[in-house]
Scaffold this motif. Structure first.
Motif: not given
Length: 217
Positions: A136-140, A204-212, A193-199
């Motif tokens: 998910k991004p930060w906003d629209d 700058e673009y990613i607000q959160s990641c969820d495993i579906v 997720v925790e040490e790469v994508l959310q760092e």
């Protein structure tokens, strides 16, 4: 455990050999060895039809030795020495007894150990998993194209990115839904997720990641 054959020039001796060869092609193991050559040398002629296992084995060893010594034989016979009188000493060795495993030298053991060490260890095959992730991004106003480029820029051994699509969340916001395949022993999803994508720089673009979905392949 050592195997001993005695009096292979007699019917009694061949009976023991016949029983040992039941269901076997060679004296020891699945390939011809020095044990076969040693026993073959002690059997004066091909065993008769009453010893089918021994006869089959005799033919196999005879063919193998013939291919190694292709020269034409002139025809030589050798007679066994006359039986000696019973020895008075109980510790006299019986020359007719064949100890198949008692003559291995230290050099033989060292060579066998070197061969075993030279064999490459069989690599255990690691399992794989298919993972579906929502990012998910930060906003629209977040540039979703750059968000996806940032995600796919993450490269590591055992990680392969797959198909993706944008899914509407609401209020004009879309999330990135992306597939990836991982080798379980090489990639930790939590670490990714925790040490790469959310760092930085990805956050700058990613607000959160969820495993579906997380499925073993």
């Amino acid at each position: 455990m050592a195997v001993t054959f005695s009096d292979l020039h007699t019917a009694e001796g061949l009976k023991a050999l016949e029983a040992h060869l039941a269901g076997k092609t060679y004296i020891s193991g699945d390939v011809i060895s020095k044990d076969d050559i040693k026993v073959f040398a002690a059997v004066p002629t091909k065993p008769g039809a009453e010893f089918p296992n021994a006869a089959r084995w005799y033919d196999t060893i005879a063919a193998a030795t013939a291919s190694r010594f292709p020269g034409k034989a002139a025809g030589v016979s050798a007679s066994a020495p006359a039986a000696a009188a019973p020895a008075a000493e109980s510790d006299v060795d019986d020359d007719d007894d064949l100890d198949l495993f008692g003559d291995e030298t230290e050099e033989d053991k060292a060579a066998a150990a070197e061969r075993a060490a030279a064999k490459p260890a069989k690599k255990k095959e690691s399992g794989k998993s298919s993972v579906l992730m929502d990012i998910k991004p930060w906003d629209d106003e977040t540039d979703m194209k750059k968000l996806e480029e940032s995600v796919r820029s993450v490269q590591m051994e055992g990680l392969t990115w797959g198909a993706s699509k944008l899914v509407a969340v609401g209020y004009g916001i879309k999330k990135l839904q992306i597939m990836m395949t991982i080798i379980d022993d090489l990639v930790s999803v939590d670490t990714l997720v925790e040490e790469v994508l959310q760092e930085p720089p990805h956050n700058e673009y990613i607000q959160s990641c969820d495993i579906v979905a997380f499925n073993k392949i």
